[in-house]
Design a protein around this motif. Structure first.
Motif, PDB file in Angstrom:
ATOM      1  N   ALA A 217      -5.200   6.682  -3.918  1.00 37.06           N
ATOM      2  CA  ALA A 217      -4.538   5.478  -3.400  1.00 37.06           C
ATOM      3  C   ALA A 217      -5.442   4.261  -3.599  1.00 37.06           C
ATOM      4  O   ALA A 217      -4.952   3.141  -3.677  1.00 37.06           O
ATOM      5  CB  ALA A 217      -4.190   5.655  -1.928  1.00 37.06           C
TER       6      ALA A 217
ATOM      7  N   ASN B 101      -4.055  -8.034 -11.031  1.00 43.71           N
ATOM      8  CA  ASN B 101      -3.791  -6.855 -10.197  1.00 43.71           C
ATOM      9  C   ASN B 101      -2.604  -7.201  -9.286  1.00 43.71           C
ATOM     10  O   ASN B 101      -2.025  -8.288  -9.426  1.00 43.71           O
ATOM     11  CB  ASN B 101      -5.040  -6.458  -9.382  1.00 43.71           C
ATOM     12  N   ALA B 102      -2.299  -6.328  -8.365  1.00 43.71           N
ATOM     13  CA  ALA B 102      -1.159  -6.591  -7.469  1.00 43.71           C
ATOM     14  C   ALA B 102      -1.452  -7.766  -6.551  1.00 43.71           C
ATOM     15  O   ALA B 102      -0.565  -8.578  -6.250  1.00 43.71           O
ATOM     16  CB  ALA B 102      -0.857  -5.338  -6.646  1.00 43.71           C
ATOM     17  N   THR B 103      -2.694  -7.861  -6.106  1.00 48.26           N
ATOM     18  CA  THR B 103      -3.094  -8.964  -5.219  1.00 48.26           C
ATOM     19  C   THR B 103      -2.782 -10.300  -5.889  1.00 48.26           C
ATOM     20  O   THR B 103      -2.224 -11.221  -5.283  1.00 48.26           O
ATOM     21  CB  THR B 103      -4.610  -8.868  -4.935  1.00 48.26           C
TER      22      THR B 103
ATOM     23  N   HIS C 158      -0.948  -4.323   3.819  1.00 50.25           N
ATOM     24  CA  HIS C 158      -2.262  -4.488   3.185  1.00 50.25           C
ATOM     25  C   HIS C 158      -2.563  -5.990   3.213  1.00 50.25           C
ATOM     26  O   HIS C 158      -1.647  -6.811   3.104  1.00 50.25           O
ATOM     27  CB  HIS C 158      -2.130  -3.987   1.747  1.00 50.25           C
TER      28      HIS C 158
ATOM     29  N   ALA D  39      -3.466  -7.852   1.066  1.00 45.45           N
ATOM     30  CA  ALA D  39      -2.953  -8.519  -0.141  1.00 45.45           C
ATOM     31  C   ALA D  39      -1.524  -9.015   0.053  1.00 45.45           C
ATOM     32  O   ALA D  39      -1.079  -9.939  -0.640  1.00 45.45           O
ATOM     33  CB  ALA D  39      -3.005  -7.564  -1.339  1.00 45.45           C
TER      34      ALA D  39
ATOM     35  N   VAL E  89       5.472   1.619   0.037  1.00 45.83           N
ATOM     36  CA  VAL E  89       4.775   2.750   0.650  1.00 45.83           C
ATOM     37  C   VAL E  89       3.489   2.210   1.268  1.00 45.83           C
ATOM     38  O   VAL E  89       2.728   1.517   0.590  1.00 45.83           O
ATOM     39  CB  VAL E  89       4.426   3.822  -0.412  1.00 45.83           C
TER      40      VAL E  89
ATOM     41  N   ASN F 110      -0.246   2.057   2.379  1.00 42.99           N
ATOM     42  CA  ASN F 110      -1.467   2.694   1.865  1.00 42.99           C
ATOM     43  C   ASN F 110      -2.262   3.358   2.973  1.00 42.99           C
ATOM     44  O   ASN F 110      -3.259   4.011   2.700  1.00 42.99           O
ATOM     45  CB  ASN F 110      -2.347   1.669   1.137  1.00 42.99           C
TER      46      ASN F 110
ATOM     47  N   ASP G 143       5.807  -5.000  -2.179  1.00 45.13           N
ATOM     48  CA  ASP G 143       4.489  -4.547  -2.625  1.00 45.13           C
ATOM     49  C   ASP G 143       4.668  -3.082  -3.041  1.00 45.13           C
ATOM     50  O   ASP G 143       4.761  -2.191  -2.195  1.00 45.13           O
ATOM     51  CB  ASP G 143       3.498  -4.701  -1.470  1.00 45.13           C
TER      52      ASP G 143
ATOM     53  N   CYS H  76       2.682  -1.242  -4.936  1.00 44.99           N
ATOM     54  CA  CYS H  76       1.405  -0.657  -5.374  1.00 44.99           C
ATOM     55  C   CYS H  76       1.315   0.851  -5.216  1.00 44.99           C
ATOM     56  O   CYS H  76       0.745   1.538  -6.037  1.00 44.99           O
ATOM     57  CB  CYS H  76       0.300  -1.214  -4.479  1.00 44.99           C
ATOM     58  N   GLN H  77       1.840   1.327  -4.060  1.00 47.93           N
ATOM     59  CA  GLN H  77       1.685   2.757  -3.766  1.00 47.93           C
ATOM     60  C   GLN H  77       2.957   3.542  -4.037  1.00 47.93           C
ATOM     61  O   GLN H  77       3.012   4.734  -3.767  1.00 47.93           O
ATOM     62  CB  GLN H  77       1.267   2.967  -2.294  1.00 47.93           C
TER      63      GLN H  77
ATOM     64  N   SER I 209      -0.202  -2.447  -9.562  1.00 47.58           N
ATOM     65  CA  SER I 209      -1.474  -2.488 -10.301  1.00 47.58           C
ATOM     66  C   SER I 209      -1.585  -1.308 -11.248  1.00 47.58           C
ATOM     67  O   SER I 209      -1.274  -0.176 -10.851  1.00 47.58           O
ATOM     68  CB  SER I 209      -2.657  -2.390  -9.324  1.00 47.58           C
TER      69      SER I 209
ATOM     70  N   HIS J 289      -4.329   0.155 -12.293  1.00 47.24           N
ATOM     71  CA  HIS J 289      -5.429   1.095 -11.999  1.00 47.24           C
ATOM     72  C   HIS J 289      -5.040   2.167 -10.989  1.00 47.24           C
ATOM     73  O   HIS J 289      -5.754   3.144 -10.829  1.00 47.24           O
ATOM     74  CB  HIS J 289      -6.678   0.334 -11.523  1.00 47.24           C
ATOM     75  N   LYS J 290      -3.922   1.985 -10.301  1.00 44.22           N
ATOM     76  CA  LYS J 290      -3.472   3.027  -9.371  1.00 44.22           C
ATOM     77  C   LYS J 290      -2.496   3.974 -10.053  1.00 44.22           C
ATOM     78  O   LYS J 290      -2.000   4.916  -9.449  1.00 44.22           O
ATOM     79  CB  LYS J 290      -2.804   2.391  -8.150  1.00 44.22           C
TER      80      LYS J 290
HETATM   81  N1  PMP Z   1      -1.007  -3.254  -1.569  1.00 47.89           N
HETATM   82  C1  PMP Z   1      -1.232  -1.978  -1.297  1.00 47.89           C
HETATM   83  C2  PMP Z   1      -0.242  -1.221  -0.470  1.00 47.89           C
HETATM   84  C3  PMP Z   1      -2.390  -1.360  -1.789  1.00 47.89           C
HETATM   85  O1  PMP Z   1      -2.620  -0.074  -1.506  1.00 47.89           O
HETATM   86  C4  PMP Z   1      -3.290  -2.099  -2.571  1.00 47.89           C
HETATM   87  C5  PMP Z   1      -4.564  -1.482  -3.105  1.00 47.89           C
HETATM   88  N2  PMP Z   1      -5.350  -0.874  -2.117  1.00 47.89           N
HETATM   89  C6  PMP Z   1      -2.994  -3.438  -2.843  1.00 47.89           C
HETATM   90  C7  PMP Z   1      -1.837  -3.984  -2.331  1.00 47.89           C
HETATM   91  C8  PMP Z   1      -3.870  -4.295  -3.679  1.00 47.89           C
HETATM   92  O2  PMP Z   1      -3.990  -3.773  -4.962  1.00 47.89           O
HETATM   93  P1  PMP Z   1      -5.062  -4.407  -5.967  1.00 47.89           P
HETATM   94  O3  PMP Z   1      -6.386  -4.276  -5.262  1.00 47.89           O
HETATM   95  O4  PMP Z   1      -4.970  -3.561  -7.166  1.00 47.89           O
HETATM   96  O5  PMP Z   1      -4.690  -5.813  -6.176  1.00 47.89           O
END
Ligand code: PMP
Length: 409
Positions: free
Chosen positions: A20, A82-84, A121, A123, A171, A173, A198, A200-201, A221, A223-224
């Motif tokens: 994750a 990235n997602a952020t 998160h 972000a 989802v 994190n 979001d 990401c997960q 993102s 990388h996940k």
């Molecule tokens: N949202 C969630 C739910 C995440 O798990 C994460 C990564 N931990 C992020 C946003 C941010 O992702 P990134 O660090 O790749 O921008």
């Protein structure tokens, strides 16, 4: 398929339960990026050389594959860091619109409301805090219960006639809660509010069709999802993305520039100012190819099994409290927990000494942890390559933690 991942050959016996945070990459992804750098590297979308043409094709081809992977059109996927970054681009675009710099559909006025959940998160929280501070909008949220779970009713109660944006994670994190996206989209449509997901997960672990889900914007993102780091994606419905003011400006995103003004390209290029992450995009394309070969439905079934085993194993350890949805309720293949009498960082260190990688801390979700009454948890999260042996190894080690630290006396 575990043999596809050089990490596991380099670390025999390693138990990696931190997908994750970031996922290991298959050789196919590493090689796609490295071979592109070795043989085909050039700038994209600038100049007319054959090298630029070929690199641009590879770059745009990767975009098309990532778009199709999430049910989006090519011009609906913007490359981000990235997602952020993707979530910030949406909030900053709305901030510009609120200052009169773009389509008034995105403008917030004092007293308008932005709705999130208490489980977000950082972000998907701080960009909205900043947007509220800039515009006089009010940030509201659906609260979580003692397990860290929020509900559609909680969302509905936190809504009002002034709700303009609803931002939430597909989802969590931390808790693994899977959001009822269709219900939230329906609520948003009643009020004409924009939805920001979001993802990401979710995108790395289950089939996700963003057009089907009906959200307006989404972020994820690479990388996940077995891809490179340094690249993510912003999804937006075509007509919205073409109208959202670009948060960052400069080269590669304009049509005409004078000394005092500039006109911007349509999406996605209007959001990709400056030199783009070319080799990362190629690697991202290879990652979705790999995931497509595995088949997301098969991957989701595998992770469902591993996630169920992970939850059962951890919940059965005496003195361990699991946060998030209970057994039998839908949840993703990640489990955060508290070991009575032992700090999460000590739990993480103990596991690390036994070659078990997990994540400890607040997982960039401090408000959620505050609601849970603890500053930190330990999180075990699975990925495509996780096995039942990983789960048993974690369970066996966890049973020793409290004894080791004298917490069972
Ligand atoms: N949202 C969630 C739910 C995440 O798990 C994460 C990564 N931990 C992020 C946003 C941010 O992702 P990134 O660090 O790749 O921008």
């Amino acid at each position: 398929m575990r043999d596809d991942f050089p990490y596991f050959a380099a670390h025999p016996g390693a138990v990696y339960l931190d997908s994750a945070a970031t996922a290991q990459r298959p050789a196919a992804v590493i090689d796609a990026e490295a071979n592109f750098v070795r043989r085909d590297y050039a700038a994209v979308h600038r100049g007319s050389s054959m090298a630029v043409g070929e690199a641009t094709s590879a770059f745009e081809d990767a975009r098309a594959r990532v778009a199709s992977f999430v049910g989006a059109g090519e011009s609906e996927i913007v490359w981000t860091q990235n997602a952020t970054d993707a979530l910030n681009i949406i909030a900053l675009g709305m901030s510009d619109a609120s200052a009169g710099l773009g389509d008034p559909r995105f403008a917030l006025e004092s007293g308008d409301e932005i709705l999130v959940t208490e489980a977000e998160h950082h972000a998907n929280l701080i960009p909205w805090q900043r947007l509220a501070a800039r515009t006089g909008a009010v940030l509201r949220w659906a609260p979580v219960d003692e397990r860290g779970v929020w509900t559609v009713d909680g969302m509905r109660e936190a809504m009002s006639d002034r709700t303009r944006v609803i931002a939430f994670s597909h989802v969590s994190n931390v808790t693994g809660q899977i959001a009822p996206v269709a219900d939230i989209v329906a609520l948003a449509r009643e009020r004409d509010a924009l939805t920001v997901l979001d993802a990401c997960q979710s995108v790395p672990h289950m089939p996700v069709d963003l057009a089907d889900l009906g959200v307006d914007f989404a972020a994820f993102s690479a990388h996940k999802m077995l891809g490179p780091n340094g690249i993510g994606a912003l999804y937006g419905r075509a007509e919205l993305l073409d109208a959202l003011p670009p948060a960052r400006t400069g080269g590669s995103m304009i049509t005409v520039v004078s000394m005092t003004e500039a006109e911007f390209l349509p999406a996605p290029n209007r959001f990709e100012a400056g030199t783009q992450p070319v080799s990362q995009a190629v690697g991202f394309g290879a990652a979705v190819d790999y995931l497509t070969r595995l088949a997301m439905s098969a991957l989701a079934r595998h992770e469902h099994e591993i996630g169920g085993a992970l939850l059962a194993e951890i919940a059965a350890v005496p003195g361990v409290r699991v946060v998030g949805p209970r057994q039998g309720e839908t949840r993703a293949a990640l489990v955060s927990f508290i070991v009575d009498g032992v700090h999460a960082h000590d739990v993480g260190q103990f596991l690390d000494d036994r070659s078990i990688t997990v994540r400890t801390g607040h997982h960039c979700a401090q408000p959620l942890h505050r609601a849970l009454g603890t500053p930190s948890t330990t999180r075990a999260s699975a990925g495509a390559y996780s096995t039942l042996d990983d789960v048993s190894a974690l369970g066996a080690a966890l049973r020793e933690v409290r004894g080791f630290f004298g917490a069972d006396r």
